[in-house]
Scaffold this motif. Structure first.
Motif, PDB file in Angstrom:
ATOM      1  N   CYS A 117       0.837  -1.218   0.000  1.00 59.01           N
ATOM      2  CA  CYS A 117       0.000   0.000   0.000  1.00 59.01           C
ATOM      3  C   CYS A 117       0.862   1.255   0.000  1.00 59.01           C
ATOM      4  O   CYS A 117       0.426   2.318   0.471  1.00 59.01           O
ATOM      5  CB  CYS A 117      -0.955   0.030   1.193  1.00 59.01           C
ATOM      6  SG  CYS A 117      -2.119  -1.321   1.220  1.00 59.01           S
ATOM      7  N   GLY A 187      -0.320   3.047  -2.695  1.00 59.06           N
ATOM      8  CA  GLY A 187      -1.551   3.102  -1.896  1.00 59.06           C
ATOM      9  C   GLY A 187      -2.184   4.437  -2.207  1.00 59.06           C
ATOM     10  O   GLY A 187      -1.897   5.436  -1.560  1.00 59.06           O
ATOM     11  N   HIS A 218      -2.755  -0.703  -4.136  1.00 61.45           N
ATOM     12  CA  HIS A 218      -4.029  -0.390  -3.471  1.00 61.45           C
ATOM     13  C   HIS A 218      -4.577   0.753  -4.311  1.00 61.45           C
ATOM     14  O   HIS A 218      -4.090   1.877  -4.236  1.00 61.45           O
ATOM     15  CB  HIS A 218      -3.784   0.024  -2.015  1.00 61.45           C
ATOM     16  CG  HIS A 218      -5.027   0.459  -1.292  1.00 61.45           C
ATOM     17  ND1 HIS A 218      -5.199   0.301   0.055  1.00 61.45           N
ATOM     18  CD2 HIS A 218      -6.163   1.044  -1.745  1.00 61.45           C
ATOM     19  CE1 HIS A 218      -6.387   0.777   0.409  1.00 61.45           C
ATOM     20  NE2 HIS A 218      -6.984   1.245  -0.668  1.00 61.45           N
ATOM     21  N   ASP A 404      -3.513  -8.622   4.408  1.00 65.65           N
ATOM     22  CA  ASP A 404      -3.541  -7.180   4.670  1.00 65.65           C
ATOM     23  C   ASP A 404      -3.391  -6.904   6.169  1.00 65.65           C
ATOM     24  O   ASP A 404      -3.710  -5.809   6.635  1.00 65.65           O
ATOM     25  CB  ASP A 404      -4.837  -6.537   4.129  1.00 65.65           C
ATOM     26  CG  ASP A 404      -4.708  -5.029   3.926  1.00 65.65           C
ATOM     27  OD1 ASP A 404      -3.593  -4.498   4.067  1.00 65.65           O
ATOM     28  OD2 ASP A 404      -5.733  -4.396   3.647  1.00 65.65           O
TER      29      ASP A 404
END
Ligand SMILES: [Zn+2]
Length: 530
Positions: A117, A187, A218, A404
């Motif tokens: 991310c 991210g 992400h 995650d």
């Protein structure tokens, strides 16, 4: 050579008629009588497995020499150790109490990827040294994190980099790749990566591509704008010339429910057109991230914390920000979906949702949010996905399992998302064995061979002779996740043995105190192999 032509088929017939000659292998461990899933997606097969030193030395029928420890694995399943493509364990793996990575090891995970991310260390060499000094329970793979790279050069500025700033960012990515990172991660809902345009990401992804890496993202919007956001990731892959990986694929927020099929179709179209695209997913209907990323639009998050507070107090901007946050919360129903996971100033708020907190404090969800933000923010759990979408994404053969989460301390007083403790066990026990959403061989492949293929990780991810002995053994009758949203700090049950580089980390269900994890350094393009 007519004789050879005649004798070869004859020889084959003769050989197959003879009883099989059992090869002899020297072994330290023999797993006997197990059902073996090799990570390819093939159905399980009865076989024995021999381990010698760091390697798997035989799978199938053989006689073992030396003085191996024989492990009776009848009724158990043997699979390659699980590879988690998406964790946020960058910090926790370097710390004394969480370096063993027990919440993952107890699920059968043997390798985790950090740097996701867009977050994590940019000095990859120093990070790897730190990990090696500390020692870890699992292997570690790292990605160069875009947010951290941008932060190092541009701080939290909402603008495009100038030419020399972009060069500095490219140099950081290049150094990270040369130090052994496996790709670039973004991210794009987070600061400061959210202020980047596609051309900046393409430029940095080109550096990763040159070094044989991949691009994990992400994406910019996981809700109603997800198709545009996936398309941006696909553009990065095409323009920079590298494989694209969509992290934690989902359709987030009630307005997006039922849209997972469209997301999958878009990815499928790109795959059919020849583009390398994959994704990962955690098997839950709730997500987790910072409160700020969830409810404060990016344009109000620029600069330092005190600038946000100034904007909030400003007669003109303040009311706009409040209105925008209220919209993001989405009324009473929305406030019920958002639960505090970690908030140091008031631990008693952890585990409670914004609606309940507002009632208890005689306040409003907006004011609860603002109080939290004034005190430095909080980690939240968001019950924002539909069960049907989760299942549809899970069925796709290009979707790997990834948590995650991060390495947790089981005695912590926080109430984090249960995925760090339960992701892999839940997918296999609940979604595969109980609910039959995916066959077991696919559930196991999505945690082993598939993530290894996505990383182009040599000699791991499959149960094959000569591969590293990252091996997990579980009892399908007792393997399941125990962690819940209310009581997340609980290890999964049913994993009997876990080998990391040939060393037992879990033995008869118990942690051995061994820390045989290695930092796995990407070797650049020249030795890229499958
Ligand atoms: Zn993420």
């Amino acid at each position: 050579m007519p004789i050879l032509l005649l004798t070869l088929p004859l020889l084959t017939v003769l050989c197959s008629a003879l009883p099989p000659v059992e090869t002899e292998v020297e072994a330290d461990y023999v797993l006997r009588g197990a059902t073996v899933y090799d990570g390819t997606g093939a159905k399980g097969d009865k076989a024995d497995v021999a381990i010698r030193g760091e390697r798997i030395v035989a799978v199938g029928k053989f006689t073992a020499s030396g003085k191996p420890r024989i492990i009776d694995a009848v009724g158990l399943i043997v699979a390659p150790g699980f590879i988690d493509l998406h964790t946020h364990s960058d910090e926790s793996l370097t710390q004394e109490k969480t370096n063993a990575n027990l919440c993952y090891v107890h699920q059968g995970v043997t390798t985790v990827v950090t740097g996701n991310c867009g977050f994590g260390p940019t000095d990859v060499g120093a990070y790897f040294q730190k990990l090696e000094k500390r020692k870890t329970g699992t292997n570690v793979i790292h990605l160069v994190p875009h947010n951290a790279v941008r932060e190092a050069v541009l701080k939290n500025a909402n603008r495009a980099p100038k030419a020399d700033e972009l060069q500095k960012m490219e140099a950081l990515v290049d150094q990270g790749m040369k130090d052994g990172a496996w790709g670039l991660s973004t991210g794009l809902i987070y600061n400061p990566g959210t202020y980047s345009r596609t051309d900046e990401i393409v430029a940095l992804a080109k550096v990763a591509a040159r070094n044989g890496g991949f691009y994990a993202s992400h994406i910019r919007d996981e809700g109603t704008g997800a198709l545009v956001a996936i398309d941006e990731a696909l553009t990065v892959g095409r323009d920079a010339g590298l494989p694209v990986h969509i992290s934690h694929l989902k359709a987030s927020g009630p307005k997006s429910w039922g849209k997972a099929g469209d997301e999958v179709a878009l990815i499928e179209r790109a795959r059919k057109a020849g583009q390398a695209v994959t994704a990962d997913q955690y098997p839950y209907t709730a997500s987790s991230t910072s409160l700020a990323a969830m409810v404060i639009p990016a344009q109000y998050r620029e600069g330092e914390h005190k600038e946000f507070l100034e904007r909030l107090a400003d007669a003109e901007q303040g009311p706009k920000i409040r209105k925008a946050i209220e919209e993001q919360i989405g009324g009473k129903e929305g406030a019920k979906r958002l639960r505090v996971a970690r908030y140091k100033p008031k631990p008693q708020w952890q585990g409670k949702d914004l609606d309940a907190l507002a009632t208890a404090e005689n306040s409003t969800p907006l004011d609860i949010v603002l109080e939290i933000q004034r005190n430095g923010g909080a980690q939240m759990v968001n019950f924002g996905m539909s069960e049907e979408d989760v299942r549809l994404i899970m069925r796709q053969p290009f979707v790997a399992t990834a948590s995650d989460g991060s390495s947790q301390l089981i005695t912590a007083d926080t109430v984090p998302h249960p995925r760090s403790y339960g992701c892999f066990a839940r997918k296999i026990s609940h979604y595969s064995l109980a609910e039959k959403v995916v066959p077991l061989e696919q559930a196991l492949r999505s945690a082993t061979g598939l993530p290894a293929d996505i990383l182009k990780l040599p000699e791991r991810g499959y149960l094959k002779p000569a591969y590293f002995a990252d091996v997990m053994v579980f009892d399908p009758k007792t393997y399941h996740d125990v962690a819940t949203y209310d009581k997340p700090h609980q290890y999964a049950t049913g994993v009997r043995y876990v080998f990391v580089n040939g060393k037992l980390v879990i033995d008869e269900g118990k942690f051995t105190e061994e820390l045989p994890g290695k930092v796995l350094r990407h070797q650049g393009k020249s030795v890229e192999k499958k």
